[in-house]
Enzyme design. Structure first.
Site, PDB file in Angstrom:
ATOM      1  N   GLY A  12       0.789  -1.238   0.000  1.00  0.00           N
ATOM      2  CA  GLY A  12       0.000   0.000   0.000  1.00  0.00           C
ATOM      3  C   GLY A  12       0.817   1.281   0.000  1.00  0.00           C
ATOM      4  O   GLY A  12       0.318   2.335   0.401  1.00  0.00           O
ATOM      5  N   LEU A  84      -4.302  -7.217  -7.316  1.00  0.00           N
ATOM      6  CA  LEU A  84      -3.852  -8.386  -8.076  1.00  0.00           C
ATOM      7  C   LEU A  84      -4.980  -9.243  -8.643  1.00  0.00           C
ATOM      8  O   LEU A  84      -4.717 -10.214  -9.340  1.00  0.00           O
ATOM      9  CB  LEU A  84      -2.908  -9.236  -7.217  1.00  0.00           C
ATOM     10  CG  LEU A  84      -1.631  -8.501  -6.765  1.00  0.00           C
ATOM     11  CD1 LEU A  84      -0.709  -9.449  -6.007  1.00  0.00           C
ATOM     12  CD2 LEU A  84      -0.903  -7.874  -7.939  1.00  0.00           C
ATOM     13  N   ILE A  87     -10.389  -7.710 -12.778  1.00  0.00           N
ATOM     14  CA  ILE A  87     -11.723  -7.114 -12.620  1.00  0.00           C
ATOM     15  C   ILE A  87     -12.636  -7.637 -13.732  1.00  0.00           C
ATOM     16  O   ILE A  87     -12.258  -7.640 -14.907  1.00  0.00           O
ATOM     17  CB  ILE A  87     -11.635  -5.575 -12.654  1.00  0.00           C
ATOM     18  CG1 ILE A  87     -10.766  -5.105 -11.475  1.00  0.00           C
ATOM     19  CG2 ILE A  87     -13.019  -4.935 -12.594  1.00  0.00           C
ATOM     20  CD1 ILE A  87     -10.545  -3.625 -11.413  1.00  0.00           C
ATOM     21  N   ASN A 101      -5.051   1.634 -13.722  1.00  0.00           N
ATOM     22  CA  ASN A 101      -4.183   0.631 -13.091  1.00  0.00           C
ATOM     23  C   ASN A 101      -2.728   1.055 -13.235  1.00  0.00           C
ATOM     24  O   ASN A 101      -2.321   1.580 -14.274  1.00  0.00           O
ATOM     25  CB  ASN A 101      -4.388  -0.729 -13.782  1.00  0.00           C
ATOM     26  CG  ASN A 101      -3.474  -1.803 -13.217  1.00  0.00           C
ATOM     27  OD1 ASN A 101      -3.429  -2.009 -12.003  1.00  0.00           O
ATOM     28  ND2 ASN A 101      -2.728  -2.482 -14.082  1.00  0.00           N
ATOM     29  N   HIS A 103       1.123  -0.303 -13.424  1.00  0.00           N
ATOM     30  CA  HIS A 103       1.853  -1.536 -13.740  1.00  0.00           C
ATOM     31  C   HIS A 103       3.355  -1.258 -13.699  1.00  0.00           C
ATOM     32  O   HIS A 103       3.807  -0.238 -14.232  1.00  0.00           O
ATOM     33  CB  HIS A 103       1.433  -2.041 -15.129  1.00  0.00           C
ATOM     34  CG  HIS A 103       2.024  -3.367 -15.456  1.00  0.00           C
ATOM     35  ND1 HIS A 103       1.542  -4.547 -14.932  1.00  0.00           N
ATOM     36  CD2 HIS A 103       3.108  -3.701 -16.210  1.00  0.00           C
ATOM     37  CE1 HIS A 103       2.281  -5.560 -15.367  1.00  0.00           C
ATOM     38  NE2 HIS A 103       3.235  -5.066 -16.141  1.00  0.00           N
ATOM     39  N   ASP A 144      -3.993  -5.484 -18.903  1.00  0.00           N
ATOM     40  CA  ASP A 144      -2.822  -4.599 -19.052  1.00  0.00           C
ATOM     41  C   ASP A 144      -2.725  -3.994 -20.459  1.00  0.00           C
ATOM     42  O   ASP A 144      -1.663  -3.474 -20.834  1.00  0.00           O
ATOM     43  CB  ASP A 144      -1.498  -5.328 -18.713  1.00  0.00           C
ATOM     44  CG  ASP A 144      -1.378  -5.646 -17.233  1.00  0.00           C
ATOM     45  OD1 ASP A 144      -1.982  -4.928 -16.410  1.00  0.00           O
ATOM     46  OD2 ASP A 144      -0.684  -6.622 -16.894  1.00  0.00           O
ATOM     47  N   GLU A 173       6.704   5.383  -9.734  1.00  0.00           N
ATOM     48  CA  GLU A 173       5.354   4.800  -9.734  1.00  0.00           C
ATOM     49  C   GLU A 173       4.395   5.702  -8.959  1.00  0.00           C
ATOM     50  O   GLU A 173       3.302   6.015  -9.425  1.00  0.00           O
ATOM     51  CB  GLU A 173       5.360   3.411  -9.090  1.00  0.00           C
ATOM     52  CG  GLU A 173       6.036   2.353  -9.907  1.00  0.00           C
ATOM     53  CD  GLU A 173       5.646   0.961  -9.419  1.00  0.00           C
ATOM     54  OE1 GLU A 173       4.880   0.303 -10.118  1.00  0.00           O
ATOM     55  OE2 GLU A 173       6.102   0.565  -8.332  1.00  0.00           O
TER      56      GLU A 173
END
Ligand code: GAR
Length: 201
Positions: A12, A84, A87, A101, A103, A144, A173
């Site tokens: 997190g 992970l 959906i 998302n 990645h 992805d 990120e």
């Protein structure tokens, strides 16, 4: 204020970065809920910040149904920050171009089912790549493979391993996820086919 739900499965740190940006008023959103698909430290972070949190059983038969009903209740936008589970298409349809998302690679390389976390970095190293990076993209039925919002590239160094790559990448990120959430919630992302145009403020 736009309500965002953050989906998590792990440590997190990206969730925490978003929380900190909300607290410092650099991100004007309401993190209305955090949902995980397993017990994880990200849930503890949410609880500590007083954010509603839910832990769903990803192996249960009602996982998608429960996820959808929480999203219907809490979400204008959905941010997968190390989530992970895949959906389900009905959720993606319902929240079309409102789910993003993060990645840990430069998509479309090193993505797809089973590609997550350090597995991605291992594959990058095994391939002998000289650069890697991170990507934020819209979630579509193509795992992805949705339209790319932001990317950032870093060099792969001779002595890198999975951990060093993950560590060096993490700040980038955090930043591209934060910038993407901001753009999304300011309604500044326009999707045309595979391309995402970023509108000026
Ligand atoms: C991040 O490195 C993110 O890119 C990756 O999980 C990590 C979550 O870290 N996501 C994936 O691999 C998704 N395919 P965090 O729990 O500390 O935010």
């Amino acid at each position: 204020m736009p309500r965002i739900v953050v989906l998590v499965s792990g440590n997190g740190t990206n969730l925490q970065y978003l929380i900190d940006k909300v607290k410092s008023h650099e991100l004007n959103v309401n993190i209305s809920a955090v949902i995980s698909d397993r017990e994880c430290f990200a849930l503890k972070r949410a609880e500590k910040e007083g954010i509603q949190s839910f832990c769903l059983n990803r192996k249960g038969k009602d996982f998608s149904k429960n996820l959808l009903s929480l999203l219907n209740k809490y979400a204008d936008y959905i941010v997968c920050a190390g989530f992970l589970s895949i959906i389900d298409p009905p959720i993606i349809q319902k929240f079309k171009f409102r789910i993003i998302n993060l990645h840990p690679a430069l998509l479309p390389a090193f993505g797809g089912k089973g590609m997550f976390g350090n597995k991605v970095h291992r594959a990058v190293l095994d391939y002998g790549c000289k650069i890697t990076g991170c990507t934020v993209h819209f979630v579509t039925d193509d795992i992805d493979g949705g339209p790319i919002i932001l990317q950032y590239a870093i060099p792969v160094l001779d002595n890198d391993d999975e951990q060093s790559l993950a560590q060096r990448l993490s700040l980038f990120e955090h930043n591209i996820l934060f910038e993407s959430v901001k753009l999304l919630c300011e309604n500044r992302l326009k999707v045309e086919g595979k391309k995402v145009n970023i509108l000026h403020a």
